[in-house]
Design an enzyme around this catalytic site. Structure first.
Site, PDB file in Angstrom:
ATOM      1  CG  ASP A 117      -2.076   1.011   1.037  1.00  0.00           C
ATOM      2  OD1 ASP A 117      -2.731   1.355   2.046  1.00  0.00           O
ATOM      3  OD2 ASP A 117      -2.286   1.484  -0.097  1.00  0.00           O
ATOM      4  CE  LYS A 123      -2.467   5.143   1.435  1.00  0.00           C
ATOM      5  NZ  LYS A 123      -3.923   5.078   1.550  1.00  0.00           N
ATOM      6  CB  THR A 144      -4.657   3.572  -1.826  1.00  0.00           C
ATOM      7  OG1 THR A 144      -4.434   3.330  -0.441  1.00  0.00           O
ATOM      8  CG2 THR A 144      -5.387   4.885  -2.032  1.00  0.00           C
ATOM      9  CG  ASN A 169       0.674   4.598   3.728  1.00  0.00           C
ATOM     10  OD1 ASN A 169       0.040   5.219   4.573  1.00  0.00           O
ATOM     11  ND2 ASN A 169       0.155   3.582   3.058  1.00  0.00           N
ATOM     12  CG  ASP A 227      -0.555   2.765   7.161  1.00  0.00           C
ATOM     13  OD1 ASP A 227      -1.283   3.657   6.700  1.00  0.00           O
ATOM     14  OD2 ASP A 227      -0.911   1.980   8.055  1.00  0.00           O
TER      15      ASP A 227
END
Ligand SMILES: Nc1ncnc2c1ncn2[C@@H]1O[C@H](COP(=O)(O)OP(=O)(O)OP(=O)(O)O)[C@@H](O)[C@H]1O
Ligand SMILES: O=C(O)C[C@H](Cc1nc2cc(Cl)cc(Cl)c2[nH]1)c1ccc(Cl)cc1
Length: 314
Positions: free
Chosen positions: A157, A159, A200, A162, A175
């Protein structure tokens, strides 16, 4: 008489005062060891608060999770994955977990306090990064990805929200609640496919959408999206809703704005490849070396990257 160890068990209840055979030198930390300050942010299941360790004045970010909420939302698995994954990590580009403890109502993660918050904030503030800054941040993120993969962990995840920034404006990836620890199967081979979790929308890899399975290469797809975003100021795949975004991803429907630097365009085009095994970076250590050798990273000294001052963003 040697000082008694703190005989509180994990959830803070007093256990009967049993005479320990020895007094452990390191006492488990608890809420009382910290002075809590301002709230740094809220998550769906968590609140992150700045805190100072009373014994040595060190500052941390403490992520506090409400037990009832975690149980109700069936997030126990994620919390334990976050703890187990972070405990395996020891790298300057990954937020460090110092302690965990609990009391009757909450769970506590004591983490590095990344004082400059999220990379996303700076992308929004500046609109886009120049090539020196883009190279530096892309290299630090890649260095953190290379490390977590070497520990058999896929983030899944990645991004700009994070990717936090510390007081030296260096990267601190966070995260890991949705990370995947790849099992070592019988002959020590890493089972390379993780199952069923979708990250996401804008950063999800096509293999996750099509086969419901992420692999290490999925983190390189996300890196491609982040590099594109650092330069263009927006992610490459963004539809009016999640479904439209997913359609654009699996159809590789994106384009470069005018003025997108050629060398960055070449790298992004080699990362945003539908077939994960053809993506630059895939193929184990050799694959990552090929990615680090791309001309986009020309001038990056990978051995001193974490000792270098961050380039001035403003
Ligand atoms: N180690 C840290 N240092 C500084 N700020 C942090 C740190 N960890 C989290 N934060 C900030 O606190 C906020 C909440 O983070 P948290 O990880 O609890 O939830 P989240 O992951 O942002 O949300 P969700 O759980 O819904 O994905 C984030 O927006 C982040 O900016
Ligand atoms: O590994 C450990 O120390 C044990 C526990 C495991 C654990 N105990 C829990 C109790 C509840 Cl109510 C919820 C979760 Cl997710 C729980 N996870 C723990 C304590 C604190 C933190 Cl932050 C994570 C896990």
């Amino acid at each position: 008489i040697p000082p008694r160890s703190n005989s509180n068990n994990d959830n803070g209840q007093q256990t009967p005062k049993t005479q320990l055979s020895h007094t452990p030198s390191v006492r488990k930390k608890g809420v009382k060891d910290f002075e809590f300050g301002k709230t740094l942010g809220e998550g769906s299941y968590s609140t992150v608060v700045a805190a100072r360790d009373r014994s040595n004045n060190r500052e941390y970010a403490v992520k506090i999770l409400d037990k009832k909420h975690i149980i109700k939302e069936k997030k126990v698995k994620y919390v334990n994955i976050e703890k187990n994954t972070l405990n395996k990590m020891n790298h300057p580009g990954i937020v460090r977990l110092y302690y965990t403890f609990q009391d009757p109502d909450s769970l506590y993660f004591v983490l590095d306090h990344a004082k400059n918050g999220e990379l996303l904030t700076f992308i929004k503030k500046l609109g886009s990064f120049d090539m020196d800054c883009t190279k530096f941040y892309a290299a630090q993120i890649l260095s953190a990805i290379e490390y977590m993969h070497s520990q058999g962990v896929i983030h899944r995840d990645l991004k700009p929200e994070n990717i936090l920034l510390d007081d030296k404006m260096h990267v601190k990836v966070t995260d890991f609640g949705t990370a995947k620890i790849l099992e070592q199967n019988a002959d020590g081979e890493e089972d390379d496919r993780a199952n069923s979790f979708v990250g996401t929308a804008e950063y999800v890899s096509p293999e996750l959408l099509k086969e419901k399975a992420a692999c290490k290469s999925s983190d390189f797809w996300a890196l491609g999206c982040i590099i594109y975003q650092l330069i263009a100021g927006r992610p490459p795949f963004k539809g009016a809703n999640e479904y439209r975004t997913f359609q654009k991803i699996v159809n590789l429907e994106y384009s470069f704005p005018d003025g997108f630097p050629t060398v960055a365009r070449d790298l992004v085009q080699k990362l945003l490849v539908l077939n994960p095994s053809e993506r630059l970076g895939s193929g184990g250590k050799a694959g990552v070396e090929r990615l680090k050798a791309h001309s986009f990273f020309q001038g990056i000294d990978w051995d001193t990257l974490w000792q270098q001052p961050a380039p001035n963003l403003l």
